[in-house]
Design a protein around this motif. Structure first.
Motif, PDB file in Angstrom:
ATOM      1  N   GLY A 164       0.826  -1.200   0.000  1.00 16.61           N
ATOM      2  CA  GLY A 164       0.000   0.000   0.000  1.00 16.61           C
ATOM      3  C   GLY A 164       0.862   1.251   0.000  1.00 16.61           C
ATOM      4  O   GLY A 164       1.923   1.300  -0.620  1.00 16.61           O
ATOM      5  N   GLU A 165       0.425   2.264   0.738  1.00 16.80           N
ATOM      6  CA  GLU A 165       1.137   3.541   0.780  1.00 16.80           C
ATOM      7  C   GLU A 165       2.450   3.395   1.550  1.00 16.80           C
ATOM      8  O   GLU A 165       2.462   3.060   2.726  1.00 16.80           O
ATOM      9  CB  GLU A 165       0.257   4.602   1.470  1.00 16.80           C
ATOM     10  CG  GLU A 165       0.899   5.968   1.569  1.00 16.80           C
ATOM     11  CD  GLU A 165       1.318   6.523   0.221  1.00 16.80           C
ATOM     12  OE1 GLU A 165       2.473   6.990   0.110  1.00 16.80           O
ATOM     13  OE2 GLU A 165       0.495   6.469  -0.719  1.00 16.80           O
ATOM     14  N   ARG A 166       3.566   3.684   0.875  1.00 17.84           N
ATOM     15  CA  ARG A 166       4.882   3.489   1.490  1.00 17.84           C
ATOM     16  C   ARG A 166       5.438   4.771   2.111  1.00 17.84           C
ATOM     17  O   ARG A 166       6.406   4.720   2.872  1.00 17.84           O
ATOM     18  CB  ARG A 166       5.863   2.944   0.460  1.00 17.84           C
ATOM     19  CG  ARG A 166       5.495   1.569  -0.074  1.00 17.84           C
ATOM     20  CD  ARG A 166       6.451   1.120  -1.159  1.00 17.84           C
ATOM     21  NE  ARG A 166       7.807   0.996  -0.642  1.00 17.84           N
ATOM     22  CZ  ARG A 166       8.879   0.882  -1.415  1.00 17.84           C
ATOM     23  NH1 ARG A 166       8.747   0.916  -2.732  1.00 17.84           N
ATOM     24  NH2 ARG A 166      10.080   0.772  -0.875  1.00 17.84           N
ATOM     25  N   GLY A 167       4.848   5.919   1.794  1.00 19.93           N
ATOM     26  CA  GLY A 167       5.337   7.163   2.367  1.00 19.93           C
ATOM     27  C   GLY A 167       6.531   7.731   1.604  1.00 19.93           C
ATOM     28  O   GLY A 167       6.889   7.259   0.520  1.00 19.93           O
ATOM     29  N   ASP A 168       7.142   8.738   2.183  1.00 18.76           N
ATOM     30  CA  ASP A 168       8.268   9.416   1.536  1.00 18.76           C
ATOM     31  C   ASP A 168       9.528   8.557   1.566  1.00 18.76           C
ATOM     32  O   ASP A 168       9.713   7.707   2.454  1.00 18.76           O
ATOM     33  CB  ASP A 168       8.562  10.745   2.238  1.00 18.76           C
ATOM     34  CG  ASP A 168       7.425  11.739   2.096  1.00 18.76           C
ATOM     35  OD1 ASP A 168       6.683  11.650   1.084  1.00 18.76           O
ATOM     36  OD2 ASP A 168       7.270  12.601   2.984  1.00 18.76           O
ATOM     37  N   MET A 169      10.419   8.825   0.618  1.00 22.47           N
ATOM     38  CA  MET A 169      11.697   8.115   0.569  1.00 22.47           C
ATOM     39  C   MET A 169      12.593   8.573   1.718  1.00 22.47           C
ATOM     40  O   MET A 169      12.699   9.762   2.002  1.00 22.47           O
ATOM     41  CB  MET A 169      12.384   8.391  -0.771  1.00 22.47           C
ATOM     42  CG  MET A 169      13.607   7.527  -1.021  1.00 22.47           C
ATOM     43  SD  MET A 169      14.456   7.959  -2.560  1.00 22.47           S
ATOM     44  CE  MET A 169      15.589   9.216  -1.941  1.00 22.47           C
ATOM     45  N   GLU A 170      13.231   7.620   2.394  1.00 20.92           N
ATOM     46  CA  GLU A 170      14.140   7.938   3.493  1.00 20.92           C
ATOM     47  C   GLU A 170      15.569   7.486   3.232  1.00 20.92           C
ATOM     48  O   GLU A 170      16.519   8.128   3.678  1.00 20.92           O
ATOM     49  CB  GLU A 170      13.643   7.301   4.794  1.00 20.92           C
ATOM     50  CG  GLU A 170      12.342   7.905   5.316  1.00 20.92           C
ATOM     51  CD  GLU A 170      11.999   7.394   6.703  1.00 20.92           C
ATOM     52  OE1 GLU A 170      12.426   6.267   7.047  1.00 20.92           O
ATOM     53  OE2 GLU A 170      11.307   8.121   7.439  1.00 20.92           O
TER      54      GLU A 170
END
Length: 287
Positions: free
Chosen positions: A161-167
């Motif tokens: 699903g939603e993985r969020g911002d790249m870190e």
């Protein structure tokens, strides 16, 4: 009342005007240079690549970015020659990029040659010592753990699903002798590299950020890979500009420059027409 002779005269004039416009079209000027330089590109290309295909891909890349039509012809042909010599195709599949920038020292638009993520992987694989090499981005909702020291470890489980911002971004290379190497960059590390790039505000850094992040960490890992000096030298062609097809590639970091906005931004001026050029003149200009 219009006579037949008047109509014919008007049609002939219109035809001549269309012919002049076609001849003065910047894309046609570039095409003339590309056609004349075909034999030189052919000599530089590795056996697995074809000069006609390279020419078509290069022209497509140039037409898709109007700013390239405003660049100096020698630097543009030099960038295409670099892609030929390295056996990397520009634009379409991310092997390498042709990026326009304003060279403040020369007071003209020049072309910067940038190797892409897939291009870096292709160069590394040519060593013959690498079983596989890849890179992935890590996002805030992923499960990610790594440690260095005597027993290096890296675990990455991407979120569904939603993985969020790249870190983070990392690269891994497995060697044919059973060993491996990995490198990890945080987004802060990537941003520092981007800020040092002449094309940090446009080109692939703007259109393909994650791909450039992957390329950046793979390039950093190159120093630990079992690859030849020749391949190391090929990788050093990244972020360079040439003054002509026979000139040495110079790092853009040694040049004074002014960044140019990308073609997608509003308020762009349309490229000016270039003078008509013959293939004979093209060959003489590039020597």
């Amino acid at each position: 009342m219009a006579t037949n002779s008047t109509t014919k005269s008007q049609l002939a004039k219109r035809k001549n005007n269309n012919s002049v416009e076609k001849q003065n079209n910047p894309a046609n000027t570039i095409q003339a240079y590309m056609k004349k330089m075909g034999p030189e590109f052919e000599k530089a290309l590795p056996k697995h690549m074809d000069a006609d295909r390279l020419g078509r891909i290069a022209l497509t890349t140039i037409r898709q970015n109007p700013k390239l039509l405003e660049c100096s012809i020698p630097s543009l042909m030099g960038a295409v020659m670099q892609s030929a010599q390295l056996g990397l195709e520009p634009g379409l599949i991310g092997h390498c990029y042709l990026v326009p920038f304003y060279n403040g020292k020369a007071k003209q638009m020049d072309v910067q040659f940038i190797i892409g993520y897939k291009g870096m992987i292709d160069l590394a694989r040519r060593s013959g010592h690498i079983e596989s090499i890849y890179a992935h981005t890590v996002h805030e909702n992923d499960e990610f753990e790594y440690e260095l020291g005597l027993h290096p470890k890296l675990v990455h489980k991407p979120a569904t699903g939603e993985r969020g911002d790249m870190e983070f971004v990392y690269a891994v290379a497995h060697f044919k002798d059973g060993g491996y190497q990995f490198e990890v960059f945080s987004t802060n590390d990537v941003e520092k590299v981007k800020q040092r790039s002449k094309a940090g505000n446009n080109g692939p850094w703007k259109t393909d950020y994650e791909e450039m992040a992957k390329k950046t960490v793979i390039r950093r890992m190159f120093k630990y890979l079992p690859i030849s000096i020749e391949i190391q030298q090929q990788a050093s062609q990244d972020d360079t500009v040439r003054k002509g097809i026979t000139e040495e590639a110079n790092s853009v970091h040694d040049q004074e420059y002014i960044n140019m906005p990308t073609p997608e931004e509003p308020g762009e001026e349309q490229p000016k027409d270039n003078p008509e050029i013959t293939t004979e003149q093209a060959a003489m200009d590039l020597k």
